[in-house]
Design an enzyme around this catalytic site. Structure first.
Site, PDB file in Angstrom:
ATOM      1  CB  ILE A  44      -0.965  -0.008   1.212  1.00  0.00           C
ATOM      2  CG1 ILE A  44      -1.974  -1.153   1.033  1.00  0.00           C
ATOM      3  CG2 ILE A  44      -1.674   1.330   1.365  1.00  0.00           C
ATOM      4  CD1 ILE A  44      -2.975  -1.305   2.152  1.00  0.00           C
TER       5      ILE A  44
ATOM      6  CB  VAL B 255       6.781   6.992  13.052  1.00  0.00           C
ATOM      7  CG1 VAL B 255       6.023   8.219  13.524  1.00  0.00           C
ATOM      8  CG2 VAL B 255       7.193   7.149  11.595  1.00  0.00           C
TER       9      VAL B 255
ATOM     10  CB  ALA C 238       0.310   1.772   4.490  1.00  0.00           C
ATOM     11  CB  VAL C 239       2.090  -0.625   9.705  1.00  0.00           C
ATOM     12  CG1 VAL C 239       2.843   0.705   9.675  1.00  0.00           C
ATOM     13  CG2 VAL C 239       0.846  -0.502  10.581  1.00  0.00           C
ATOM     14  N   GLY C 240       0.234  -2.812   7.430  1.00  0.00           N
ATOM     15  CA  GLY C 240      -0.319  -4.168   7.379  1.00  0.00           C
ATOM     16  C   GLY C 240      -1.781  -4.195   7.807  1.00  0.00           C
TER      17      GLY C 240
ATOM     18  CG  HIS D  30      10.118  -9.680 -32.416  1.00  0.00           C
ATOM     19  ND1 HIS D  30      10.926  -9.300 -31.371  1.00  0.00           N
ATOM     20  CD2 HIS D  30      10.435  -8.882 -33.465  1.00  0.00           C
ATOM     21  CE1 HIS D  30      11.717  -8.319 -31.778  1.00  0.00           C
ATOM     22  NE2 HIS D  30      11.444  -8.037 -33.033  1.00  0.00           N
TER      23      HIS D  30
HETATM   24  P1  FAD Z   1     -12.952  -8.516   2.335  1.00  0.00           P
HETATM   25  O1  FAD Z   1     -12.765  -8.061   0.958  1.00  0.00           O
HETATM   26  O2  FAD Z   1     -12.425  -7.645   3.431  1.00  0.00           O
HETATM   27  O3  FAD Z   1     -14.520  -8.730   2.528  1.00  0.00           O
HETATM   28  C1  FAD Z   1     -15.079  -9.082   3.749  1.00  0.00           C
HETATM   29  C2  FAD Z   1     -16.508  -8.579   3.773  1.00  0.00           C
HETATM   30  O4  FAD Z   1     -17.145  -9.101   4.917  1.00  0.00           O
HETATM   31  C3  FAD Z   1     -16.623  -7.062   3.879  1.00  0.00           C
HETATM   32  O5  FAD Z   1     -17.480  -6.579   2.893  1.00  0.00           O
HETATM   33  C4  FAD Z   1     -17.181  -6.823   5.275  1.00  0.00           C
HETATM   34  O6  FAD Z   1     -18.035  -5.690   5.338  1.00  0.00           O
HETATM   35  C5  FAD Z   1     -17.973  -8.101   5.495  1.00  0.00           C
HETATM   36  N1  FAD Z   1     -18.166  -8.468   6.888  1.00  0.00           N
HETATM   37  C6  FAD Z   1     -17.250  -8.434   7.883  1.00  0.00           C
HETATM   38  N2  FAD Z   1     -17.798  -8.911   9.031  1.00  0.00           N
HETATM   39  C7  FAD Z   1     -19.073  -9.237   8.737  1.00  0.00           C
HETATM   40  C8  FAD Z   1     -20.136  -9.780   9.491  1.00  0.00           C
HETATM   41  N3  FAD Z   1     -19.986 -10.103  10.782  1.00  0.00           N
HETATM   42  N4  FAD Z   1     -21.316  -9.977   8.876  1.00  0.00           N
HETATM   43  C9  FAD Z   1     -21.493  -9.653   7.562  1.00  0.00           C
HETATM   44  N5  FAD Z   1     -20.509  -9.142   6.801  1.00  0.00           N
HETATM   45  C10 FAD Z   1     -19.320  -8.954   7.376  1.00  0.00           C
HETATM   46  N6  FAD Z   1      -5.506  -7.638  -3.251  1.00  0.00           N
HETATM   47  C11 FAD Z   1      -5.180  -8.054  -4.495  1.00  0.00           C
HETATM   48  O7  FAD Z   1      -5.184  -9.261  -4.761  1.00  0.00           O
HETATM   49  N7  FAD Z   1      -4.840  -7.162  -5.482  1.00  0.00           N
HETATM   50  C12 FAD Z   1      -4.804  -5.827  -5.244  1.00  0.00           C
HETATM   51  O8  FAD Z   1      -4.493  -5.045  -6.148  1.00  0.00           O
HETATM   52  C13 FAD Z   1      -5.143  -5.360  -3.949  1.00  0.00           C
HETATM   53  N8  FAD Z   1      -5.147  -4.042  -3.664  1.00  0.00           N
HETATM   54  C14 FAD Z   1      -5.500  -3.617  -2.419  1.00  0.00           C
HETATM   55  C15 FAD Z   1      -5.456  -2.242  -2.146  1.00  0.00           C
HETATM   56  C16 FAD Z   1      -5.787  -1.775  -0.898  1.00  0.00           C
HETATM   57  C17 FAD Z   1      -5.735  -0.293  -0.616  1.00  0.00           C
HETATM   58  C18 FAD Z   1      -6.206  -2.697   0.119  1.00  0.00           C
HETATM   59  C19 FAD Z   1      -6.606  -2.204   1.475  1.00  0.00           C
HETATM   60  C20 FAD Z   1      -6.241  -4.055  -0.141  1.00  0.00           C
HETATM   61  C21 FAD Z   1      -5.880  -4.528  -1.406  1.00  0.00           C
HETATM   62  N9  FAD Z   1      -5.880  -5.896  -1.706  1.00  0.00           N
HETATM   63  C22 FAD Z   1      -5.506  -6.321  -2.969  1.00  0.00           C
HETATM   64  C23 FAD Z   1      -6.237  -6.910  -0.705  1.00  0.00           C
HETATM   65  C24 FAD Z   1      -7.688  -7.397  -0.950  1.00  0.00           C
HETATM   66  O9  FAD Z   1      -8.562  -6.297  -0.947  1.00  0.00           O
HETATM   67  C25 FAD Z   1      -8.092  -8.402   0.109  1.00  0.00           C
HETATM   68  O10 FAD Z   1      -7.131  -9.422   0.213  1.00  0.00           O
HETATM   69  C26 FAD Z   1      -9.440  -9.029  -0.231  1.00  0.00           C
HETATM   70  O11 FAD Z   1     -10.440  -8.061  -0.321  1.00  0.00           O
HETATM   71  C27 FAD Z   1      -9.827 -10.072   0.830  1.00  0.00           C
HETATM   72  O12 FAD Z   1     -11.064 -10.624   0.508  1.00  0.00           O
HETATM   73  P2  FAD Z   1     -12.032 -11.210   1.655  1.00  0.00           P
HETATM   74  O13 FAD Z   1     -13.259 -11.638   0.945  1.00  0.00           O
HETATM   75  O14 FAD Z   1     -11.281 -12.156   2.485  1.00  0.00           O
HETATM   76  O15 FAD Z   1     -12.340  -9.958   2.593  1.00  0.00           O
HETATM   77  P1  NAD Z   2       2.421  -4.825   3.935  1.00  0.00           P
HETATM   78  O1  NAD Z   2       2.576  -5.946   4.853  1.00  0.00           O
HETATM   79  O2  NAD Z   2       2.552  -5.018   2.480  1.00  0.00           O
HETATM   80  O3  NAD Z   2       3.468  -3.666   4.300  1.00  0.00           O
HETATM   81  C1  NAD Z   2       3.554  -3.091   5.570  1.00  0.00           C
HETATM   82  C2  NAD Z   2       4.942  -2.506   5.723  1.00  0.00           C
HETATM   83  O4  NAD Z   2       4.965  -1.725   6.897  1.00  0.00           O
HETATM   84  C3  NAD Z   2       6.034  -3.570   5.866  1.00  0.00           C
HETATM   85  O5  NAD Z   2       7.077  -3.278   4.979  1.00  0.00           O
HETATM   86  C4  NAD Z   2       6.452  -3.457   7.324  1.00  0.00           C
HETATM   87  O6  NAD Z   2       7.811  -3.763   7.519  1.00  0.00           O
HETATM   88  C5  NAD Z   2       6.175  -1.990   7.599  1.00  0.00           C
HETATM   89  N1  NAD Z   2       5.931  -1.665   9.003  1.00  0.00           N
HETATM   90  C6  NAD Z   2       5.237  -2.377   9.925  1.00  0.00           C
HETATM   91  N2  NAD Z   2       5.176  -1.699  11.104  1.00  0.00           N
HETATM   92  C7  NAD Z   2       5.850  -0.539  10.915  1.00  0.00           C
HETATM   93  C8  NAD Z   2       6.125   0.589  11.735  1.00  0.00           C
HETATM   94  N3  NAD Z   2       5.683   0.664  12.994  1.00  0.00           N
HETATM   95  N4  NAD Z   2       6.842   1.621  11.204  1.00  0.00           N
HETATM   96  C9  NAD Z   2       7.282   1.564   9.921  1.00  0.00           C
HETATM   97  N5  NAD Z   2       7.049   0.517   9.098  1.00  0.00           N
HETATM   98  C10 NAD Z   2       6.326  -0.513   9.580  1.00  0.00           C
HETATM   99  O7  NAD Z   2       1.000  -4.174   4.323  1.00  0.00           O
HETATM  100  P2  NAD Z   2       0.146  -3.046   3.619  1.00  0.00           P
HETATM  101  O8  NAD Z   2       0.951  -2.312   2.617  1.00  0.00           O
HETATM  102  O9  NAD Z   2      -0.505  -2.313   4.734  1.00  0.00           O
HETATM  103  O10 NAD Z   2      -0.934  -3.905   2.862  1.00  0.00           O
HETATM  104  C11 NAD Z   2      -1.839  -4.734   3.613  1.00  0.00           C
HETATM  105  C12 NAD Z   2      -2.260  -5.937   2.832  1.00  0.00           C
HETATM  106  O11 NAD Z   2      -3.059  -5.571   1.738  1.00  0.00           O
HETATM  107  C13 NAD Z   2      -1.082  -6.719   2.325  1.00  0.00           C
HETATM  108  O12 NAD Z   2      -1.131  -8.000   2.904  1.00  0.00           O
HETATM  109  C14 NAD Z   2      -1.267  -6.839   0.857  1.00  0.00           C
HETATM  110  O13 NAD Z   2      -1.169  -8.158   0.437  1.00  0.00           O
HETATM  111  C15 NAD Z   2      -2.682  -6.304   0.590  1.00  0.00           C
HETATM  112  N6  NAD Z   2      -2.582  -5.409  -0.568  1.00  0.00           N
HETATM  113  C16 NAD Z   2      -2.286  -5.962  -1.781  1.00  0.00           C
HETATM  114  C17 NAD Z   2      -2.124  -5.152  -2.870  1.00  0.00           C
HETATM  115  C18 NAD Z   2      -1.771  -5.774  -4.181  1.00  0.00           C
HETATM  116  O14 NAD Z   2      -1.919  -6.982  -4.307  1.00  0.00           O
HETATM  117  N7  NAD Z   2      -1.320  -5.018  -5.163  1.00  0.00           N
HETATM  118  C19 NAD Z   2      -2.245  -3.774  -2.761  1.00  0.00           C
HETATM  119  C20 NAD Z   2      -2.517  -3.248  -1.512  1.00  0.00           C
HETATM  120  C21 NAD Z   2      -2.689  -4.082  -0.407  1.00  0.00           C
END
Ligand code: FAD
Ligand code: NAD
Length: 472
Positions: A190, A243, A274-276, A449
């Site tokens: 992120i 930080v 954006a730390v996970g 190509h």
């Molecule tokens: P979610 O997508 O989180 O869906 C869970 C759903 O459950 C939500 O709609 C929530 O409202 C609902 N819910 C929760 N609790 C309840 C409850 N008790 N009752 C009813 N509903 C409930 N992944 C990629 O592969 N490619 C990417 O490019 C990518 N980009 C990302 C960018 C960002 C900024 C972020 C934050 C994430 C990104 N991800 C990406 C990660 C991806 O979005 C997630 O891994 C994925 O959405 C997980 O799917 P899920 O169905 O497990 O959960």
């Molecule tokens: P991430 O795990 O990719 O990165 C978090 C980063 O924050 C790591 O490099 C970690 O070392 C660092 N960090 C942790 N604690 C810290 C601290 N206190 N100070 C400074 N750095 C610290 O997590 P994300 O970027 O938050 O993304 C979350 C999840 O969403 C990921 O698991 C990723 O798979 C998913 N996601 C996927 C995509 C994609 O597939 N293109 C895009 C966005 C998000």
């Protein structure tokens, strides 16, 4: 009401599981509580609403702006200084999200899945309680239950979100003005994607990363090249720093950061944390339902996503493995198929990862570093895009493709790509790997190509020192 399958969560894991279960002839319901400003249920989860799709929309818009601003001149095209309108860019993104989320509602209807609007809770292995937005509770019984409630960003005590100047990824997709000075905590997926968006739109971006190495999951040669390229794109990445604290200030936020052992105070308009992410499983499991989460909130499952309760599955971000939409979707299909007594498996050795920066970063399988740790003997080949005719023609020749293969069998064990189109190039490598292709197989395959995919062909040839367009 009794169902064959009730899915809790309507994200990519949950809605795909529900559609698949219904396609397999099972009476299915999907429970989702998220809603828009008018109170209408919003399906699609993190991915469609605040994740994959809105972030890619802003990545693409900001990239087009950067290209017009910086890269057209070398092609002999001159334009007057381009401008952008952030609210149009945001409206476009919101329109795409709306189209896709309402598309999921249509898909559920089309597949005869009942959508319940409310919060689901597992009461027992056959009962789900649904609390609607007014607090009214109903109960449904199910022969099988799939938990798919996704994840939420991690908040850190030193920089707690306040919804305005300190935000998580969702807030960072909604800024109404481009911040002048932007700090991002975490140089992961992120941090790099959203850092790229705002830097292209004009923010001065500093990224603070705790680890000493950028993207330590990749081989050092790849991560060094990536670090060099991003630094040249004005992403000021500070590695190995923490930080320590944050305060509201006249400008926005002041951060106390420890850099090289020294404490510095720095001012920003906005801060993105954006730390996970962590699993979102609070209030999901009723006491006595037979399941518990671990200390981090994950639900324990076997390789088929089955929990310790025989007819309850858990998928996506709430279980082990990378938090990725495609992994959640495949697990959704597997859970539905297993419920229908079919035999589908997910190949967890080949889950692709992509970071959609420019150039993109993509990898699958094993890295050289992992093979060394595991004591596997390997050979490797690389090909730089600087030697690719197509990459040069399009003015996009940064990066390389790297292939690692087993020393004896020649089977390809891993591919890493840093370059324009890395996500699509990687997918070709992955398909070959699913069929246990050797690097010789890739070498004997004809590639069109001129394409950037030829870099994969040449990297595979280089594994056996047979590359044509570079020295072996
Ligand atoms: P979610 O997508 O989180 O869906 C869970 C759903 O459950 C939500 O709609 C929530 O409202 C609902 N819910 C929760 N609790 C309840 C409850 N008790 N009752 C009813 N509903 C409930 N992944 C990629 O592969 N490619 C990417 O490019 C990518 N980009 C990302 C960018 C960002 C900024 C972020 C934050 C994430 C990104 N991800 C990406 C990660 C991806 O979005 C997630 O891994 C994925 O959405 C997980 O799917 P899920 O169905 O497990 O959960
Ligand atoms: P991430 O795990 O990719 O990165 C978090 C980063 O924050 C790591 O490099 C970690 O070392 C660092 N960090 C942790 N604690 C810290 C601290 N206190 N100070 C400074 N750095 C610290 O997590 P994300 O970027 O938050 O993304 C979350 C999840 O969403 C990921 O698991 C990723 O798979 C998913 N996601 C996927 C995509 C994609 O597939 N293109 C895009 C966005 C998000």
């Amino acid at each position: 009401m009794e169902y064959d399958v009730v899915v809790i969560g309507g994200g990519p894991g949950g809605y795909v599981a529900a559609i698949k279960a219904s396609q397999l002839g099972l009476k299915t319901a999907c429970v989702e509580f998220d809603e828009d400003e008018s109170g209408k249920q919003k399906l699609g989860g993190t991915c469609l609403n605040v994740g994959c799709i809105p972030s890619k929309s802003l990545l693409d818009s900001s990239y087009k702006f950067q290209q017009i601003s910086e890269s057209f001149e070398e092609h002999g095209i001159s334009v007057t200084k381009p401008k952008y309108d952030l609210s149009t860019m945001m409206d476009r993104k919101n329109g795409i999200v709306k189209k896709l989320t309402s598309g999921v509602s249509q898909l559920l209807k089309h597949n005869k899945v009942d959508a319940f609007h409310g919060k689901g809770k597992l009461i027992s292995s056959t009962e789900v309680e649904i609390t609607d937005t007014k607090g009214k509770k109903t109960s449904v019984t199910a022969k099988n239950i799939v938990l798919a409630t996704g994840s939420r960003p991690i908040n850190i005590p030193s920089v707690p979100w306040n919804g305005t100047t300190i935000v998580g990824s969702a807030g960072a997709l909604e800024f109404s003005e481009t911040p002048k000075k932007l700090a991002i905590i975490g140089a992961g997926v992120i941090g790099l994607e959203l850092g790229s968006v705002w830097s292209r739109l004009g923010s001065e971006v500093e990224i603070f990363e705790a680890e000493k190495t950028l993207l330590p999951m990749l081989d050092a040669d790849m991560s060094k090249a990536i670090e060099r390229e991003f630094r040249s794109q004005n992403l000021d990445i500070k590695l190995g720093c923490m930080v320590q604290g944050s305060k509201k200030s006249r400008k926005g936020v002041s951060l106390e950061v420890e850099i090289d052992g020294k404490l510095e105070t720095k001012e920003y308009d906005k801060v993105i944390v954006a730390v996970g992410r962590r699993p979102f499983t609070e209030n999901l499991l009723a006491e006595g339902c037979g399941l518990e989460t671990d200390e981090k909130g994950f639900i324990d499952v076997d390789e088929f996503c089955k929990t310790k309760l025989d007819n309850v599955y858990a998928i996506g971000d709430i279980v082990r493995g990378p938090m990725l939409a495609h992994k959640a979707m495949e697990e959704g299909v597997m859970a539905a198929e297993r419920i229908a007594n079919k035999k589908m498996e997910v190949n967890y050795d080949l889950v692709p990862s992509v970071i959609y920066t420019h150039p993109e970063i993509a990898w699958v399988g094993k890295t050289e570093k992992q093979l060394k740790e595991e004591g596997v003997e390997y050979k490797k080949g690389s090909f730089p895009f600087a030697a690719s005719g197509r990459a040069l023609a399009s003015g996009d020749s940064v990066g390389s493709v790297k292939v690692v293969a087993d020393k004896d069998t020649d089977q390809v064990l891993g591919v890493q790509v840093f370059g324009n189109g890395a996500s699509e190039i990687l997918q070709q490598g992955l398909i070959g790997m699913e069929f246990s292709a050797s690097s010789e197989d890739f070498g004997l395959t004809m590639f069109s190509h001129p394409t950037v995919s030829e870099a994969l062909h040449e990297a595979a040839l280089a594994v056996n020192k047979q590359a044509i367009h570079i020295g072996n």
